[in-house]
Design an enzyme around this catalytic site. Sequence first.
Site, PDB file in Angstrom:
ATOM      1  N   ALA A 223       5.236  27.731  95.031  1.00 24.31           N
ATOM      2  CA  ALA A 223       4.145  28.077  95.949  1.00 24.31           C
ATOM      3  C   ALA A 223       4.451  29.366  96.724  1.00 24.31           C
ATOM      4  O   ALA A 223       5.547  29.547  97.236  1.00 24.31           O
ATOM      5  CB  ALA A 223       3.905  26.935  96.935  1.00 24.31           C
ATOM      6  N   SER A 224       3.458  30.244  96.782  1.00 27.16           N
ATOM      7  CA  SER A 224       3.566  31.482  97.553  1.00 27.16           C
ATOM      8  C   SER A 224       2.167  32.034  97.731  1.00 27.16           C
ATOM      9  O   SER A 224       1.317  31.872  96.845  1.00 27.16           O
ATOM     10  CB  SER A 224       4.441  32.508  96.823  1.00 27.16           C
TER      11      SER A 224
ATOM     12  N   GLY B  90      -1.328  24.411  91.715  1.00 31.84           N
ATOM     13  CA  GLY B  90      -1.582  25.770  91.260  1.00 31.84           C
ATOM     14  C   GLY B  90      -1.447  25.921  89.751  1.00 31.84           C
ATOM     15  O   GLY B  90      -1.054  24.991  89.038  1.00 31.84           O
TER      16      GLY B  90
ATOM     17  N   LYS C  30       6.702  39.673  97.629  1.00 32.53           N
ATOM     18  CA  LYS C  30       7.568  39.044  96.629  1.00 32.53           C
ATOM     19  C   LYS C  30       8.982  39.618  96.705  1.00 32.53           C
ATOM     20  O   LYS C  30       9.972  38.887  96.559  1.00 32.53           O
ATOM     21  CB  LYS C  30       7.001  39.240  95.220  1.00 32.53           C
TER      22      LYS C  30
ATOM     23  N   PRO D 238       8.845  36.347  86.568  1.00 35.50           N
ATOM     24  CA  PRO D 238       7.890  36.487  85.466  1.00 35.50           C
ATOM     25  C   PRO D 238       6.990  37.701  85.621  1.00 35.50           C
ATOM     26  O   PRO D 238       6.719  38.166  86.740  1.00 35.50           O
ATOM     27  CB  PRO D 238       7.075  35.195  85.534  1.00 35.50           C
TER      28      PRO D 238
ATOM     29  N   ARG E 252      -0.950  21.336 100.159  1.00 34.22           N
ATOM     30  CA  ARG E 252      -1.238  21.460 101.593  1.00 34.22           C
ATOM     31  C   ARG E 252      -2.125  20.339 102.092  1.00 34.22           C
ATOM     32  O   ARG E 252      -1.956  19.852 103.202  1.00 34.22           O
ATOM     33  CB  ARG E 252      -1.875  22.824 101.875  1.00 34.22           C
TER      34      ARG E 252
ATOM     35  N   LEU F 210       3.788  25.638 103.817  1.00 35.18           N
ATOM     36  CA  LEU F 210       4.860  26.624 103.935  1.00 35.18           C
ATOM     37  C   LEU F 210       4.920  27.279 105.308  1.00 35.18           C
ATOM     38  O   LEU F 210       5.941  27.860 105.677  1.00 35.18           O
ATOM     39  CB  LEU F 210       4.695  27.709 102.866  1.00 35.18           C
TER      40      LEU F 210
ATOM     41  N   SER G 278       8.932  37.284  90.980  1.00 30.97           N
ATOM     42  CA  SER G 278       7.960  38.034  90.184  1.00 30.97           C
ATOM     43  C   SER G 278       8.577  39.329  89.687  1.00 30.97           C
ATOM     44  O   SER G 278       9.535  39.850  90.282  1.00 30.97           O
ATOM     45  CB  SER G 278       6.729  38.344  91.046  1.00 30.97           C
TER      46      SER G 278
END
Length: 342
Positions: A86-87, A18, A161, A186, A40, A66, A128
């Site tokens: 990762a999300s 990512g 989040k 962030p 993945r 995940l 986040s």
Amino acid sequence: MTTKSPHDDLVLVTGGNGFAGSHMVARLLDGGYRVRTTIRSLDRRAEVRAMVSDPAGRLDIVSADLSMDRGWADAVDGCAYVIHVASPFPATQPDNADDLIVPARDGALRVLRAARDGGVKRVVLTSSFAAVGYSRKPGDEYDETDWTDPADDNTPYVRSKTIAERSAWDFVRSEGGDLELSVINPSGIFGPPLGPHLSASTGLVKAMLDGSMPVVPPLYFVVVDVRDVADIHLRAMTHPAAAGQRFLAGGETISFLRLARILAKHLGAAAAKVPTVELTPEQVREAARSNPALRDSVGQLGRIPVLHTEKARNVLGWAPRDTEATIVDTARSLIRLGLVAP
């Protein structure tokens, strides 16, 4: 922080293909760490390797999802630290909020559980500003003591989040054992991508440059450079005082229109298509009646958020770079990668 590490610790980064994850991998390798990253599908191994410099062969790429337990015990095996980046981040918000909330929460818990069982010292979780500042407060000024209320009428992403971070802290407190947790929150992440996959923020710059955003809404957001996001994660990973703490990472607050003007100022002919017209709040509300993509913007009208990042600066010695330089670097990298016509 470009000095080589005096140790040979192994660090796991989730989601190394990512936008932010690839920068984490690159910085760790530059710092002398051994790095393992999860993706993945192993079909994308070559893509990850093309984004980072690994002349010493210190990068290991493994498969883990995940949404599944399988693979995580092997992924954390031998690791001193885990950076969980990762999300899920959908192109469009799902009709059912749980389609986003459940994988974000359960994925974070899956990583934390594997880290605890594998004897990892510390997990640094990428959360986040969405988990901090999307419940309105007077003055729109935020620090690490603030939390978005997951019951508020926010997008599934914002709620995901918040709930994922809350669940992570609850897990470490009740079931974490000796595992330490630090969290980075962030704001909008800009900066030069290392590959073709863009964040929502870099996608905004692309849309302005390629003309697909002919006008801008009167909205404000806080900019942080992806390279500074990687830096603060590395600092939080090893700093003794970072255990059990969350850190806001953000810089200057700017408007969509100022972003466009920065591009026009520095990019010359490449910025010929950037928007010059800002909609009025009334025009945004009217357009949102027929355009679902604008409905979330209505709730942000009139907000000029201010992030207080003194904690990251004072505890970790972190400092973000100049916002204008970040925007220009973002745009020039999109052109260099062929993602926007010069």
